[in-house]
Design an enzyme around this catalytic site. Structure first.
Site, mmCIF file in Angstrom:
data_model
loop_
_atom_site.group_PDB
_atom_site.id
_atom_site.type_symbol
_atom_site.label_atom_id
_atom_site.label_comp_id
_atom_site.label_asym_id
_atom_site.label_seq_id
_atom_site.Cartn_x
_atom_site.Cartn_y
_atom_site.Cartn_z
ATOM 1 N N CYS A 1 11.264 -9.331 36.169
ATOM 2 C CA CYS A 1 12.707 -9.871 36.261
ATOM 3 C C CYS A 1 13.624 -9.246 37.196
ATOM 4 O O CYS A 1 13.160 -8.365 38.038
ATOM 5 C CB CYS A 1 13.168 -9.865 34.581
ATOM 6 S SG CYS A 1 13.369 -8.007 34.187
ATOM 7 N N ALA B 1 13.939 -5.538 36.875
ATOM 8 C CA ALA B 1 12.934 -5.174 37.694
ATOM 9 C C ALA B 1 12.993 -4.823 39.044
ATOM 10 O O ALA B 1 12.805 -3.831 39.793
ATOM 11 C CB ALA B 1 11.597 -5.673 37.346
ATOM 12 N N ARG C 1 6.390 3.160 39.179
ATOM 13 C CA ARG C 1 6.105 3.077 40.677
ATOM 14 C C ARG C 1 5.894 4.167 41.621
ATOM 15 O O ARG C 1 5.388 4.129 42.566
ATOM 16 C CB ARG C 1 7.430 2.296 41.223
ATOM 17 C CG ARG C 1 7.812 0.944 40.630
ATOM 18 C CD ARG C 1 7.344 0.042 41.773
ATOM 19 N NE ARG C 1 8.048 -0.246 42.853
ATOM 20 C CZ ARG C 1 7.923 -0.983 43.847
ATOM 21 N NH1 ARG C 1 6.935 -1.916 43.952
ATOM 22 N NH2 ARG C 1 8.672 -0.786 44.846
ATOM 23 N N HIS D 1 16.280 -8.133 43.725
ATOM 24 C CA HIS D 1 16.416 -7.390 45.103
ATOM 25 C C HIS D 1 17.708 -7.911 45.739
ATOM 26 O O HIS D 1 18.319 -7.225 46.297
ATOM 27 C CB HIS D 1 15.244 -7.698 46.066
ATOM 28 C CG HIS D 1 13.823 -7.519 45.392
ATOM 29 N ND1 HIS D 1 12.905 -8.443 45.722
ATOM 30 C CD2 HIS D 1 13.350 -6.491 44.692
ATOM 31 C CE1 HIS D 1 11.743 -7.914 45.140
ATOM 32 N NE2 HIS D 1 11.878 -6.786 44.523
#
Lengths: 479, 442, 442, 479
Positions: D62, D65, D96, D195
């Site tokens: 989502c 994230a 990550r 992003h």
């Protein structure tokens, strides 16, 4: 605590335990077991230092164990060759936990294992050539070694090797002491003769003279018979240094070849493990006139007594300083006793160990309110039992080289709360549901010596006895 | 796998930090897996005390190990009296079913006639337990050599030839174990055989004697293990399996006495080796692979995939007894790792492993270090003595073999069979994983 | 054990390095232990993706976890269409036996009427699998809260009341597990019950679904676990046991539906707790404790003594879900260790543990560190997130609970029952042992 | 390698896979799946960036994230608050592996987890006050932080909290940037919008001007879109530095708030992950006139190509130096290829990842002789597919946001040797007996970028494919 009746009771228990033996054995073993009686000076002087009977599950070791395992092994900057087949060195490897400072494989070699790993051909053709080559190689591989000892295993004594000649020859070649030790396992009746042989080998091949080019002080002492198990010697040194003494040599935990050689500079030899090191003290007394004094650094009562005894050999300055040190540690000792005594009061202890422990630790147990109701040695001599008599309470059972059967009987008949012995015995007592501490190696704990050691000792005894697991050893369901 | 040429190895006059255990300890191990058996080391007291120390630390169990307690005089004047006394005392105290009389360097060097003494003892005191003499001089081979001598001597002494009228017992299978099989491994193999509907008879059977149990009554450490009647019944088995080459000749001998068939199983440390073994058992038993085994196999396959990236291409150094090396190497290679050096603690040639490993006369930790110096190594597996050297040289270490004292429960661990291998993968994989997931700046 | 007063805990406006997992993940866990069940998180895609990530790393298995994939519009305009589509797609693709529709913070905040949507779906598409709605807003409690909501919803939806004519099935016993029981623990309890001659029915049953197996055919991760017919048969059991307080109300409900008896077992992590449980089973079954259990008990006793000195008096810090804390504390205290601090990852009061631990709203690693600062700690046990903080603060660490990713095979490990505790002692003891035996100058 | 026939075959496979769907779904999904065809420019331009269907096992995340997990999280000296309930931050914690230098909890906070841990009352009464207090507390507890970001979770967007006001107020109080990020999970169709939102928040709340009081050089560049997974950015930086460039900012693995703010000093922006960071590059181009260039640091072919392309923006000095660097690494690259290519030649790879990897890694696989026969994205846009068209071989299947079913079908029908995707997919393919590498986090390995990364990449692909375990995945006994 005890009484005459109690002495009678104990004697009865001993008799009962021995009844299962055939007559001859019974008589023989009876000589090895006593019940302490203040009225009877000889009550603790049990028969000792005689051969164990084949087939009994003795826990004794051999002369090699006494030399390599106890006396020589901890000398950290020498390389000790287990000369003969691989097993002896392998099985005894790092089982004593002699701590040391130094870089392993460079300046210290304690936890390494060197063996000539005898093969059949060595037995047939002799091992002297191999030994010579080995010593040369070792000196090349480990150039910072300060000496090499040859710890003979059984076959060496039988095949007629001349290790003394090899030692002389290679010592000249490498310019360092090479010490042959005739500690073959079949010599003597236990590790005890190994101590003696090792002492003699230090005397003959290492010990120097009093003329050492270093300025001594009036407070120079040597500590003899502390093997630094779990750091014991470090706790010990701390006290002597705080008292104002200068320790010039440590025999032999964390000790060096030079310290051994320079010991004669000491003004007084302080001996902890009498059994394994009395020989060298007597020798230095005879040859150099160095007096020696025994001390006991287990538990505050004995530590203080010993400190004052040692201080009495020196001037007021040392004596005053000693009192200050005692005073400084008093709160820590009191706190330890206050914490653990309520949990340990009245607990009954049975010991079977080597060296000094069967008598030296009694005071520490008593400081915690515990009673040592039975104690004895793996490999003691007459003089050990004399010294033991002074430490035990009335009606303590004292045994020499007891069999597994005897110990198990005593443990159950005396309603023991804690057994202190060696790793080989540990799990036997676990199966009996009896708390147990290894009293050779401090069961991977330590130190137990000195003021720093007592809280560790107290904690360990508490955790052994008061663990809830012991209460669960029963089977609830019907079979 | 790399290897020193035998010549290279033989040059060494000394052994530093050796891995080799000596033969009497190996011989004693066999008797520890026999019910109410007492091994006696025929030598000086120290031999027994030291071996007992090592075995106690490994198993965390009482170790019933006797000694003839030879002294200077008895060595010179002859040890027969010591042998008699040792047998007398042992029989009276421990009431054993069988005694192992194991020679040592001392008595082999002095040339003592222990067979003679034992025979004479039997004549003079009839009715006692069998006394099995095992020659195990410390200067000949290592643990495996002594173990082999003992297991072969036990078979000769205690497994009678099958009589002509005696039929094989349907489904009964003999399992002769080499020293690579600890209590957990023996249990695993017995469970597999039983799950296939067969009746396993094991020699030695450490899974019931040295498994660490606290039962009622028996506190002397003598309970559990192969009984004499088990041994007697072994000649009624149509099939005998031996596990590891150290046990091969003993297995052959048992099969010969039973006039049955013998199969040696080099290892059960890969999925396909276990599959093959079960196929063999299927052929004997004619049944089906039970659901419980299938579940274990499904779990093993799954775990193999879960962990394969940890094992792929890693470089491993092993040191231990020949059988253990064979088993452990198979497990690693089966998972895609490579064994860059293996040092045998006993002469691998003597056990038929000559193609793989260098002679083990001088197998020691120094050698182990020397071999991998200059090449990166991801894991070192050997007995606990290796820990110190591994730490010094910065190689991740995991203990295995004997003795192991730096982890708990090791005797009960298995590495064979679906389930054993499944557990082994988690054990070794978890160790390998410690290299992962550590952030560089933490 | 020390505890913050609730007031202290409540003051904190933030949580640093929290241990708390959120409720939807706990709810999903229950459905992972049911045969051919698919849990769907009713929220944005991220909810499912993240939870799936955590569960995958822990179990190393495919995690069949769906999402209603809500977007800005669906949130505003109502989510019924998304629910319908999610159910349509899930039923067509996965062909599940049962679906868990689990709400999240998003749908609980927006006040979505998921029950209505599910009912309407059932009306419009009859004949589909049951859809169990579980309310698990992320902002209410943690993993245990969601787990409890799910297991109770499953019971309500799938365990019918026992009919008047239907007798109890002799020997059949219901086992309702809380979140402290991983696949290995569930297997251990089932094995114990079966060994006593009883027929166990488990809910959830992670031991057959999340045990890590690679079977034939079924690759979707949906095979194994409690089936709907198991649930239906639960009302024919005279006895229901629930394990851990999180499962208590569900256990009571099952027993009420079966009109049978219910017993909650707080833990099976000490020898006497296991003894007591077996006594209970004996009373139900009337048989005998079988030899296999006795062997395990003998081994456990032996190991307890072997390791007791490692545990005696050590100071331990624990952090995890309330049930897990109860179990783990019992194991440590039973061995003579003391738990100097325990931080709950969910509100312990809500599960009846208020007497022991502080409120868990803000249970986090920061708190864990704060509690033991100034006192020496010998071991820290928590999920793998604790490793980094423990390393930073120099405390020996062992992972436990969920998620654990720094060791392999963890879901299959057991800590309950004789055998589980026996293994736990080796695992924890080996970790404790690493403090021993290291020479000071090495 | 491929041919027209092959294109037909692949199209047939796609059709077959889709036949199970109902008509509407089939048509919809058909738009998302293409087969590359050099004759047909649009063959790779599959439908993209649309909502996943509820109930399919999408692997998409989502917006939260995309912002917290990808763009913002690696900025090491800022504290990133997961604002809302505990789960989002908890579940994404340290998945990550963005490496960083710095002291955790003092100067760096990457691997810590901060959350406002919303409770019911926060949802009902709003969380602004709590947030304000939290920011004040955090700044007091961690005084060396260089800024704080507020990563919104789903409920924030619904309950009407004014986090922008809180940000302005607290930023003034603590004298550091406080950045509100509206990355609620329900925004957009995947992490992709996250992003974009994160890029915009840097633009609006952090980015400075070109007037920075430090002397720039003509060789100043910024590296954009390297998250330093497993140390990737460190391998990347090494190359740029060796080329003679001065990297003034790293976005965002191992990056700092100051680097973000000072990026406008760069003469050229070098962008690796186009998808997640193109927004900010376009912004800087527009506002400051900074050009940007995409590069690909996977595998020697692409690395060299990219290095030369970047060098072409600079003078001869840089270009010559670049050739020297390429030459210096050539032997290591050759050795890697010689070692692994024989073991990997012809192996068929299928990818489904995010960001740049589905196209960027193709060259690296081809350097090892492997073929990427199917590839696709979790959350790509039109421009990603355009770029992909240039990288793939003929007849490569290209899919957008595929379902688990589609992937499993392709994997088995294309006779795949290796699947590269995420942790959530890993064990599904294991169960199918298919070698698998996590291509988000490098499966706990790395780095994969740059010359240093390629041998690691090659080794990892080899160990995945050639492990003997894969050969054993069968059941030998009859059921």
């Amino acid at each position: 605590m005890s009484s005459g009746t109690s002495i009678e009771e104990k004697r009865k228990i001993v008799d009962e335990v021995l009844t299962v033996y055939p007559k001859k054995t019974r008589e023989e073993r009876a000589g090895h077991i006593g019940v302490s009686d203040p009225e009877d000076a000889g009550s603790c002087a049990v028969a000792n230092n005689v051969k164990s009977r084949p087939g009994v599950m003795t826990i004794r070791g051999c002369a090699y164990a006494g030399s390599k395992g106890v006396v020589w092994g901890p000398v950290k900057d020498a390389i000790h060759i287990s000369h003969g087949p691989v097993g002896c060195g392998q099985y005894s490897w790092w089982s004593r936990r002699n701590y040391y400072n130094g870089i392993l494989g460079v300046t210290s070699f304690v936890t390494m294992q060197f063996t000539s790993d005898f093969q059949e051909r060595d037995v047939v053709f002799g091992g002297d050539k191999k030994l010579t080559k080995m010593i040369q190689d070792l000196d090349r591989l480990f150039p910072l070694n300060k000496g090499i000892t040859i710890q003979s295993e059984c076959p060496i004594g039988l095949i007629g090797d001349d290790i003394e000649a090899v030692a002389r020859e290679t010592s000249a070649q490498i310019g360092k002491p090479v010490v042959p030790v005739r500690c073959e396992g079949f010599r003597g009746v236990s590790q005890s003769l190994g101590h003696h042989i090792a002492n003699d080998s230090i005397r003959d091949w290492v010990l120097g003279s009093r003329d050492i080019p270093d300025e001594g002080t009036p407070y120079d002492v040597a500590v003899i018979g502390d093997y630094n198990i779990g750091g014991d010697a470090w706790s010990t040194l701390k006290i002597f240094r705080e008292m104002g003494l200068r320790v010039v040599a440590l025999w032999s935990g964390d000790g060096t070849m030079q310290e051994l050689a320079h010991t004669p500079r000491a003004k007084l030899n302080l001996i902890h493990c009498y059994r394994s090191m009395n020989y060298i003290c007597r020798h230095m007394e005879e040859k150099y006139g160095i007096p020696w004094v025994e001390y006991n650094f287990f538990g505050p009562t004995k530590i203080k007594e010993s400190m004052r005894k040692i201080a009495s050999y020196f001037d007021d300055k040392i004596q005053e300083q000693t009192e200050k040190v005692i005073e400084a540690y008093e709160p820590m000792m009191q706190a330890t006793i206050e914490k653990y005594r309520p949990r340990l009061e009245g607990k009954k202890v049975m010991l079977l160990v080597g060296g000094l422990r069967p008598r030296h630790t009694i005071g520490a147990y008593e400081d915690l309110g515990m009673e040592v109701v039975a104690t004895g040695y793996e490999f003691a001599h007459e003089d050990d039992y004399e010294r033991t008599a002074r430490e035990v309470q009335e009606a303590t059972i004292i045994y020499d080289d007891p069999t597994a059967y005897e110990l198990e009987q005593f443990a159950s008949r005396l309603d023991i709360d804690l057994v202190g012995s060696g790793i080989k015995e540990k799990y036997v007592y676990h199966k009996m549901g009896l708390p147990f501490r290894q009293m050779h190696s401090w069961d991977y704990s330590g130190p137990y010596h000195g003021f720093d050691g007592f809280p560790v000792f107290a904690r360990d005894m508490d955790m052994a006895i008061n663990n809830p697991s012991w209460d669960l050893i029963q089977t609830p369901f019907e079979s | 796998m790399q290897g020193l040429s035998p010549g290279q190895a033989k040059k060494k006059p000394l052994s530093i930090d050796p891995l080799k255990m000596s033969a009497p300890l190996g011989a004693a191990l066999v008797f520890l897996g026999m019910d109410r058996a007492v091994p006696i080391l025929h030598g000086s007291q120290g031999c027994a005390a030291f071996a007992k120390n090592v075995l106690t630390r490994h198993f965390r169990e009482p170790i019933p190990l006797g000694t003839t307690a030879l002294s200077q005089e008895t060595v010179i004047l002859g040890a027969q009296d010591a042998v008699f006394k040792a047998l007398d005392n042992t029989i009276r105290k421990q009431n054993p079913s069988v005694i192992g009389m194991i020679t040592t360097a001392l008595t082999e060097t002095s040339g003592d006639d222990v067979e003679g003494a034992v025979i004479e003892y039997g004549v003079s005191r009839p009715g006692g337990p069998p006394v099995v003499v095992v020659h195990a001089p410390d200067f000949r081979g290592g643990l495996s050599t002594g173990y082999r001598a003992a297991v072969e001597a036990v078979v000769k002494a205690c497994v009678p030839p099958r009589g002509d009228g005696q039929p094989w017992i349907p489904g009964q299978v003999n399992l002769i174990f080499g020293p690579g099989y600890g209590p957990g491994d023996v249990e695993e193999v017995k469970n597999m055989v039983a799950a296939m509907g067969l009746l396993p008879l094991a020699l030695p059977d450490l899974s019931t004697s040295m498994d660490g149990h606290l039962g009622d009554g028996e506190l002397d450490g003598l309970d559990g293990g192969t009984s004499l009647s088990d041994l007697a019944r072994m000649s009624w088995s149509a099939y005998t399996f031996s596990f590891g080459r150290t046990a091969q000749r003993a297995g052959e001998d048992v099969a010969a006495r039973a006039k049955g068939r013998h199969v040696n199983i080099p290892h059960l440390n890969t999925l396909d080796a276990v599959d093959d073994f079960l196929e063999l058992l299927l052929r004997i038993g004619g049944g089906k692979v039970p659901e419980s085994m299938r579940i274990q196999r499904d779990r093993l396959m799954d775990r193999m995939l879960d962990v394969h990236a940890l094992f792929s291409g890693i470089r491993v150094v092993l040191a231990g007894e020949p059988d253990w090396l064979c088993m452990t190497e198979a497990a690693f290679v089966g998972m895609g790792a490579s064994v860059v050096a293996a040092v045998a603690a006993d002469d691998p040639k003597a056990f038929g492993y000559s193609a793989w490993w260098p002679e083990g006369d001088y197998g020691d930790l120094e050698e182990c270090v020397a071999r991998w110096e200059g090449c990166s190594v991801d894991l070192w597996v050997s007995n606990s003595h290796g820990a110190r050297v591994a730490r010094r040289t910065g190689v991740p270490f995991l203990s295995g073999g004997l003795p192991v004292w730096d982890r708990l429960g090791v005797p009960n661990e298995a590495s064979v069979g679906y389930r054993g291998l499944w557990e082994w993968l988690a054990r070794v994989g978890s160790r390998l994983m410690q290299r992962e997931e550590v952030h560089p700046s933490e």
